[in-house]
Design an enzyme around this catalytic site. Structure first.
Site, PDB file in Angstrom:
ATOM      1  N   GLU A  88       0.910  -1.175  -0.044  1.00  0.00           N
ATOM      2  CA  GLU A  88      -0.086  -0.004   0.088  1.00  0.00           C
ATOM      3  C   GLU A  88       0.888   1.261   0.022  1.00  0.00           C
ATOM      4  O   GLU A  88       0.664   2.245  -0.812  1.00  0.00           O
ATOM      5  CB  GLU A  88      -1.026  -0.155   1.178  1.00  0.00           C
ATOM      6  N   TYR A 136      10.967   1.054  -9.855  1.00  0.00           N
ATOM      7  CA  TYR A 136      10.243  -0.368  -9.688  1.00  0.00           C
ATOM      8  C   TYR A 136      10.345  -1.133 -11.065  1.00  0.00           C
ATOM      9  O   TYR A 136      10.786  -2.515 -11.022  1.00  0.00           O
ATOM     10  CB  TYR A 136       8.723  -0.228  -9.906  1.00  0.00           C
TER      11      TYR A 136
END
Lengths: 171, 171
Positions: A88, A136
């Site tokens: 999250e 990422y």
């Protein structure tokens, strides 16, 4: 030097500070309504709704300094019949960036996923946050290009829930 | 006429059929690796990873017929300090469409969200599935336009997890 450890209830004020810092970074400085009591109840009871890791910067002869956090919970893949992890929040304070702390946090979340036999590790990224996207992707993450996220908020939930009671009353 | 009820372990073969039918609809007919044992362990133990609702079509003097299902689990909003619901699967068999069964399932999920004090109900939709998008928008759902989904799969998880052990070994 840095290390990553599991959060404890004593970290709650720090976690709230980091959640607020992340919200500010995401251009929503007033969005955080969570309280210390919420995080204590939901993160540190018998059946926690989330898990949290704290990254600390380490220097000789100085107390460890909080540098960032990762907060995650479990989702479920009906195709695989296994849990996954939804990350999250992942955040490193600006002055600690460029030291591999974000990578260390993400690696530790992945280690937790591996330990639990999770088949997926996923998260949502802001489409304008190219720094995060590059980071990422450099670690092997891929966009789920076909999927888009839809949401109903509080009021919408109640409006929809009312449809259920209307339909039951009509039977 | 139709009704929506909570699934029981006796529904597992049906749930698997519906998961497979949905995967086929999503153009991934071979993606379902989940077994009955997986769903029993993960959905019907002491701490279930998901909840499932079954919709049945009701006609006078005929056994209720399975028409669709909704499968969901809980997520967490660090901004709100509350749980939300993530709807993983919502599916109505083609011959039962156009009767309000999808809406009844979604309404029941929303009722569950309201009951649990959830602040968000969300799901992912395939960007080519305009029928679904129109349906959801007609019920008040909105796109989270700024957010995109990223994922690391099994192999990626292990590669990332290895970074964590390398970094620990180096300290």
């Amino acid at each position: 030097m840095h290390s990553v450890r599991a959060a404890t209830p004593a970290d709650i004020p720090l976690i709230l500070d980091l959640i607020r810092a992340l919200a500010t970074y995401e251009r929503e400085p007033d969005a955080v309504k969570a309280t210390a009591a919420d995080l204590l109840r939901d993160g540190f009871g018998d059946h926690p709704c989330f898990e949290c890791l704290i990254a600390e910067s380490l220097s000789p002869e100085v107390q460890p300094e909080p540098a960032g956090f990762a907060l995650f919970f479990y989702n479920y893949s009906t195709w695989r019949g296994r849990q996954g992890i939804h990350l999250e929040d992942l955040f490193v304070l600006p002055r600690f960036r460029g030291q591999g702390i974000g990578k260390a946090l993400l690696a530790k979340v992945a280690a937790r996923a591996a330990e639990q036999g999770c088949v997926r590790l996923q998260w949502d990224v802001l489409d304008w946050n190219q720094t995060a996207i590059d980071f990422y992707q450099s670690l092997g993450a891929q966009f789920l290009t076909e999927w888009r996220i839809m949401r109903v908020n509080d009021q919408g939930i109640h409006a929809l829930a009312n449809l259920a009671s209307v339909s039951e009353a009509a039977r």
